[in-house]
Design an enzyme around this catalytic site. Structure first.
Site, PDB file in Angstrom:
ATOM      1  CD  GLU A 242       2.060   3.171  -7.746  1.00 18.40           C
ATOM      2  OE1 GLU A 242       3.227   2.700  -7.702  1.00 18.40           O
ATOM      3  OE2 GLU A 242       1.503   3.693  -6.775  1.00 18.40           O
ATOM      4  CB  CYS A 276       5.685   3.101  -4.839  1.00 20.08           C
ATOM      5  SG  CYS A 276       4.708   4.536  -5.355  1.00 20.08           S
TER       6      CYS A 276
END
Length: 470
Positions: A242, A276
């Site tokens: 990720e 993110c």
């Protein structure tokens, strides 16, 4: 520096081979010492996890899930302690730290409620074909500094419920909440099921290349993710990555610009922009551009930037000096490419403080637009033509998330379908739920986290194809 922290290896809380400073980003000064593992201790942790695996895998899933629920309860019982420590090492305001701790407990419970059942693929003509799921072995969980605990929970919960054992390695600038979580694991789980080591990034290659690690679950930057993937190739490990994002928000022309500007501001500045899936660039119709930018600037000027431990703080410091210097350099460069209408320079005080910064009239090729800034600065760009806009939005190596704002859900959905990102939210911010799969496209990652599919990422499928003996 009164508190003493320990590594967790084979069910024992142990001191490190040495130690290193942990810095409070609100002061730029050390406030604690973290035990540091050496190569031998890493090896001991992997050996312990491998030894514990057969017994843990053989434990019924309901029993494993109950222990994961016990971890959630133990975490909630110490929420204030964890939150204060999280604010001290990460910098986020205390109320946001509390939300992260409670959110981590929610993640643990969400996965504890999931089950992995055999799936019948065919049952006809005397043939029965079933797919079973079995755990992989030892999982290495490598976590970043922006959300140290909840991103750990995203890995620990599915790995343990699926029957794997673990070696966890937190980021060296935010290791302490993970070590404190290790104390909960030591009290609740069988020895060796979860091991926690800390380092200053020296042990990563040995961990990711180790032949006894069956899977790596990594959250962090795209550059480091590429190194993790390369390191795993020699043993063909399972890898979930990720990685970074450069998430765009698209404002359509049927909304109230003042109302949506407030939501975009929150989506860009939460956790000082260190998320993110934070909004990294905003695209606004030309007709409402001036009003939208003015409202963003007003919100930025009114935001309270302070030590997260102080009451009333809305945005804390950037977490570490390296990131602070990167963001400050991007802002300085943006003065040559755009117009800074709020913020624009680090605060003149101790710590890594950058006020919310809004940059307008900036071009698509500016580094602030092309790169992931990961800090409290937002470039705002205008557009006229929607088809051209989609090309601009998709013209990046990233594909993690994005948002669309509109009063017409059908139209917004059509736009969202054209955005090449793993998740696109409509009229909401970062609605991440451990029960919903989360994936990145392009260089924003590979594999699935969360949801049933995320749980199954920690398993190996086995097909049993049976017919009666003729």
């Amino acid at each position: 520096m009164d508190n003493v922290y320990h590594l967790l290896i084979d069910g024992e809380l142990v001191p490190g081979a040495s130690s290193f400073d942990v810095v409070n980003p609100a002061t730029a000064e050390p406030f604690a010492r973290c035990p540091k593992a050496d190569a031998a201790m890493l090896e001991d942790a992997i050996v312990a996890a491998k030894r514990a695996f057969p017994g843990w895998a053989a434990t019924p899933i309901d029993a494993r899930a109950r222990l994961v629920e016990d971890l959630a309860a133990a975490l909630e019982a110490r929420v204030d302690e964890f939150a204060a420590l999280l604010t001290a090492e990460q910098g986020k305001p205390l109320d946001q730290a509390v939300k992260e701790i409670r959110g981590s407990a929610f993640v643990l419970r969400a996965f504890a409620a999931m089950r992995i059942e055999p799936r019948v693929l065919r049952d006809e003509g005397g043939a029965r074909v079933t797919e079973h799921r079995m755990p992989l072995g030892v999982v290495a969980a490598i976590t970043p500094w922006n959300f140290p605990l909840i991103l750990l929970a995203n890995k620990v919960a599915p790995a343990l419920v699926a029957g794997n054992t673990m070696v966890c390695k937190p980021a060296p600038t935010t290791p302490l909440t993970t070590l404190l979580f290790g104390e909960l694991c030591q009290a609740i789980l069988p020895a060796g099921v979860v091991n926690v080591i800390a380092d200053e990034n020296e042990l990563g290659p040995a961990l990711t290349a180790h032949p006894d690690i069956a899977k790596i679950s990594f959250t962090g930057s795209t550059g480091t993710g590429k190194k993790v993937l390369a390191s795993s190739a020699g043993t063909l490990k399972r890898v979930t990555l990720e990685l970074g994002g450069n998430d765009a928000t698209i404002v359509l022309d049927d909304v109230d610009p003042v109302q949506v500007a407030a939501k975009v501001f929150e989506g860009a500045m939460r956790n000082a922009g260190q998320i993110c899936v934070a909004i990294k660039r905003a695209y606004v119709p030309e007709a409402m551009y001036d009003v939208f930018c003015a409202e963003l600037a007003r919100l930025a000027r009114e935001t309270v930037v302070d030590d997260g431990a102080n009451q009333g703080a809305q945005i804390g410091p950037v977490q570490n000096r390296l990131q602070f210097e990167k963001v400050a350099a991007l802002i300085a460069e943006s003065r040559e490419r755009g117009t800074v209408i709020a913020g624009g320079a680090p605060l003149d005080r101790p710590g890594f403080f950058i006020p919310p910064t809004i940059v307008r009239d900036i071009d698509d090729e500016a580094p602030l637009v092309r790169e992931e800034q990961f800090g409290p600065v937002l470039p705002v760009l205008s557009y006229r033509d929607l088809d051209e806009l989609i090309e601009r939005v998709n013209g990046t190596e990233y594909g993690l998330g994005g948002t669309v704002w509109s009063n017409d859900l059908d139209r917004a959905t059509e736009v969202a379908r054209r955005v090449t990102s793993g998740t696109v939210w409509i009229n909401q911010l970062m609605a991440i739920d451990p029960r919903i799969p989360f994936r990145g496209l392009k260089q924003s990652g590979m594999g699935t986290e969360m949801g049933q599919e995320g749980l199954e990422e920690y398993t190996q499928a086995q097909v049993i194809n049976a017919v009666a003996l003729a």
